[in-house]
Design an enzyme around this catalytic site. Structure first.
Site, PDB file in Angstrom:
ATOM      1  N   GLY A   1       0.439  -0.871   0.063  1.00 19.28           N
ATOM      2  CA  GLY A   1       0.299   0.070  -0.348  1.00 19.28           C
ATOM      3  C   GLY A   1       1.315   0.741  -0.123  1.00 19.28           C
TER       4      GLY A   1
ATOM      5  CD  GLU B   1       9.703  -2.524  -5.850  1.00 16.66           C
ATOM      6  OE1 GLU B   1       9.433  -1.527  -5.058  1.00 16.66           O
ATOM      7  OE2 GLU B   1       8.657  -2.959  -6.455  1.00 16.66           O
TER       8      GLU B   1
ATOM      9  CG  ASN C   1      12.904   2.875 -16.288  1.00 18.71           C
ATOM     10  OD1 ASN C   1      11.935   2.725 -15.424  1.00 18.71           O
ATOM     11  ND2 ASN C   1      12.504   2.557 -16.891  1.00 18.71           N
TER      12      ASN C   1
END
Lengths: 399, 376
Positions: free
Chosen positions: A127, A244, A385
């Site tokens: 979330g 990540e 990006n």
């Protein structure tokens, strides 16, 4: 400097390969090979096998359930997983919230949450983003107001991947609206069964409900579910994003996809009596992608080597995210071009496990355009990006 | 030199624009795509009433004139709204081939077509053929007065809706020979015709068609036996020009929507249109749109000229190749600048992206036309 694997590393590679060949369930492998969508149960079943072997969380420290592998071993493992088509453990638990909990959580929280992640008994979802807080994540508006031993959470989260499967969600919430935007954010773990949580699916252009909006309407969350200090959530979130991004280059998967592409192109008719691999235009574009993949692979190895001598993953992970996502997208286009007219049928039902009818197109050709459409997300998620380039400008180039 | 639209072209453009405004909002289109047939029979009747179905045909065939520049005007407007009605398969390809190869008796079907009473499909591509129209394995063997057809065709646009099928088949020669290819018009209801219809990724309809010893009379042959390759190539070239013009319209909408979105979407306290990095990318999209428009105009004007056939073919390949390149950039950038919302089903941007991507794949992709341009 030594680019080749040691004898021990080669032995490890053999060990991993043998394990995967023996233990990766054949029915899941069949689905992967035939581009049949995996169900929740497939992921969970496979992760439990990895857990029993002790390999579900290679990036975690040994004391909380990691493998204690070197960077090279982790790399070998990722490569072998990709080679056989085994899905990586779902990122939200192992890659995302896990590291935040074992880094910033208290002992109680570690005991309570880490086993469920490792054993795959609890499915996590994320979330973070909100309808008006995407690239500018720190402007998020979901509030958590203290009420005795609870927070009352209100707001909407979006781009929540596979929340329909999830038992728990980790959230960034605003606990101080007076402070500078990065300084009033807290990190909360919320049970999805709590009253007041509602999911609405978002269909993507490939027709799948892969993501959701999550609505919070006066959701009561025990204060003990907060990770770390109140209003310090942004710091923890940034750590999570770096984790990540370290594996986001996706080199092993891109390598395997390129090899497979070359194999298929060597069989695909070019319409003139030869194969597509004889076509100089197509062949040179495969070569360009392979070269990019090599450069990226060594960029990643350099980053891994730096981490293995104790440096934290830094802004170079932005390079891996940008180049890795774009390489994946380039490969998507090559598959679509190889399939040509056969990429156009929209026949999602033939990628389900119980499909019995006449299959349109060979070698998964009919899924190639859908993959191309869906994977445009790769340059948008995980910090777009453009945001990665901002990070490079700021943190590396000092602009 | 005059690049302005004629009075007729302006009227045509106005009438399509009015239609699109009244009947083709994004939600209207969604309903049409989800319907059984995948197109609106009412709209089709209106197309006929407004005379649009006559646009591909010469005056001597009862048409509007058959100019490629007229088709360009029409298709660009269709592109803005992503019109899914089977104008290309029925009118441009099917009708075009009937007009170029049919005898007087066969051409009578054109009248019905222009009145909106006939749906056609054209089956030229096969699994092994890629975009090579000479690569035909479907066979047509003489059988007494008629022929027997057998083979498989892929991506037959409008296949499941068509009453008649125009299908290429080999009457002589080897698999990639240009000589020996014949075109037949057969009834979709003929024994041995199996049609497996499906929706395409861009919301259009197509079918896999299998011909299993389909018996047809000699009157089913369009043109002379074994000589239809050039007509097929020219018909596909006109279709390629049409979808390129459609892409020009669709990319215009993508650019426009992206610019508008960037002016309303706020991040970091300001609209994202304030970021120069993004401004330049929208400027690049604009450049691509303009080059695509220019190259399509060039090709349409050359098709309407009396240049040799090879020059015309080369012009179409230039257009399709260059438009394909523009499609990649404009499509991907429109999605990227919208962010996550750009790949959701609820927004039209993702659907425009899918349509232009399909256009790149149709009738020869960018590589195919680049190679063909180099070879011609």
């Amino acid at each position: 400097m030594n680019p080749s694997f040691t004898a021990e590393e080669r032995q490890f590679q053999q060990q991993v390969r043998e394990f995967l060949e023996a233990e990766f369930p054949t029915d899941i492998r069949h689905k992967v090979d035939n581009r049949i969508r995996l169900e929740k149960d497939d992921y969970v079943r496979w992760q439990k096998i990895l857990y029993r072997k002790g390999w579900v969380a290679p990036n975690w420290p040994v004391e909380v359930g990691g493998t204690g592998w070197t960077a090279v071993q982790k790399y070998i493992f990722a490569e072998e997983m990709a080679r056989i088509g085994a899905p990586e453990p779902v990122a939200f638990g192992v890659k995302m919230v896990g590291p935040v909990i074992f880094t910033y959580g208290n002992e109680e929280q570690k005991k309570r949450f880490l086993p469920g992640i490792l054993e795959s008994t609890v499915w996590w979802c994320q979330g973070y983003s909100e309808p008006n807080a995407g690239s500018d994540l720190a402007s998020l508006k979901t509030t958590a107001v203290r009420d005795g031993d609870h927070y009352i959470v209100n707001g909407t989260k979006t781009w929540n991947t596979l929340g329909q499967y999830a038992d728990w969600i980790f959230c960034l919430v605003r606990t101080d609206s007076g402070a500078k935007k990065q300084e009033g954010i807290s990190f909360l773990l919320i049970d999805m069964k709590t009253p007041g949580i509602r999911l609405s699916p978002i269909y993507l252009i490939d027709g799948t409900p892969e993501v959701n909006e999550v609505h919070f309407d006066n959701v009561r969350v025990p204060v003990e579910n907060r990770i770390g200090e109140e209003n310090q959530g942004w710091t923890y979130a940034k750590v999570l994003l770096t984790h990540e991004r370290t594996n986001i280059a996706g080199v092993p998967r891109s390598k395997v996809r390129l090899e497979k592409l070359r194999e298929l192109a060597a069989k695909a008719p070019d319409g003139q009596g030869g194969t597509l691999l004889d076509d100089p235009l197509f062949r040179s574009r495969i070569a360009e992608a392979e070269i990019q993949c090599l450069a990226l692979e060594y960029a990643e190895l350099r980053a891994l080597a730096a981490v293995s001598v104790g440096k934290a993953p830094g802004p170079e992970s932005s390079i891996l995210k940008i180049v890795g996502s774009e390489l994946g997208q380039t490969i998507d286009t090559l598959y679509m071009e190889m399939a040509a007219l056969q990429s156009l049928p929209y026949v999602p039902e033939q990628f389900s496990v119980d499909f019995q009818g006449e299959v349109i197109g060979e070698d998964g050709a009919a899924s190639t355009a859908l993959t191309y459409f869906n994977n445009r997300k790769a340059s948008i998620y995980g910090g777009s990006n453009e945001i990665q380039k901002n990070i490079i400008c700021k943190a590396v180039l000092g602009l | 030199m005059d690049f302005s639209y004629s009075e007729e072209q302006q009227m045509l453009q106005d009438s399509v624009q009015k239609f699109v405004q009244r009947h083709y909002a994004f939600e209207d289109r969604r309903g049409i795509v989800a319907s059984d047939a995948g197109y609106s029979a009412e709209h089709w009747a209106l197309f006929a009433e407004l005379g649009w179905l006559t646009v591909p045909f010469a005056e001597e065939d009862g048409g509007f004139g058959g100019l490629a520049t007229d088709l360009m005007v029409l298709m660009e407007e269709f592109g803005h709204a992503m019109v899914v009605e089977p104008f290309i398969p029925t009118a441009v390809l099917g009708g075009g081939l009937l007009a170029s190869l049919g005898n007087a008796a066969q051409k009578e079907a054109l009248v019905t077509l222009m009145e909106g009473g006939l749906q056609l499909a054209v089956a030229l591509y096969e699994e092994q053929s890629r975009y090579n129209l000479a690569n035909v394995c479907t066979s047509a063997q003489r059988d007494g007065e008629g022929y027997v057809l057998s083979g498989n065709k892929v991506l037959v646009l409008n296949g499941a809706n068509a009453e008649r099928l125009l299908v290429s088949a080999r009457t002589s020669g080897d698999s990639c020979d240009r000589d020996g290819i014949s075109l037949f018009m057969i009834d979709m209801a003929s024994a041995g015709v199996y049609c497996h219809g499906y929706t395409t990724v861009d919301g259009h309809r197509a079918a896999q068609v299998r011909l299993d010893k389909v018996r047809v009379p000699a009157s089913a042959l369009l043109g002379d036996e074994g000589t239809s390759f050039c007509a097929l190539e020219q018909a596909i070239d006109r279709a390629a020009l049409c979808v390129s013009a459609e892409a020009v319209g669709a990319m215009d909408t993508l650019l426009h929507k992206t610019v508008e979105y960037s002016k309303t979407r706020k991040q970091f306290g300001i609209t994202i249109s304030s970021f120069q990095a993004l401004q330049h990318r929208m400027a690049n999209m604009f450049i691509e749109c303009q080059l695509a428009r220019s190259v399509v105009l060039m090709a349409a004007m050359k098709l309407d000229s009396d240049l040799p056939d090879a020059e015309k073919a080369k012009a179409v390949s230039a257009a399709k190749s260059r438009v394909g390149k523009a499609i990649r950039q404009v499509g991907q950038e429109a999605v990227q600048l919208h962010g996550g919302i750009g790949i959701t089903d609820e927004l039209d941007v993702g659907h425009l992206f899918k349509r232009v991507t399909a256009i790149e794949t149709l009738f020869g992709n960018t590589d195919f036309h680049t190679r063909r341009f180099a070879a011609l």
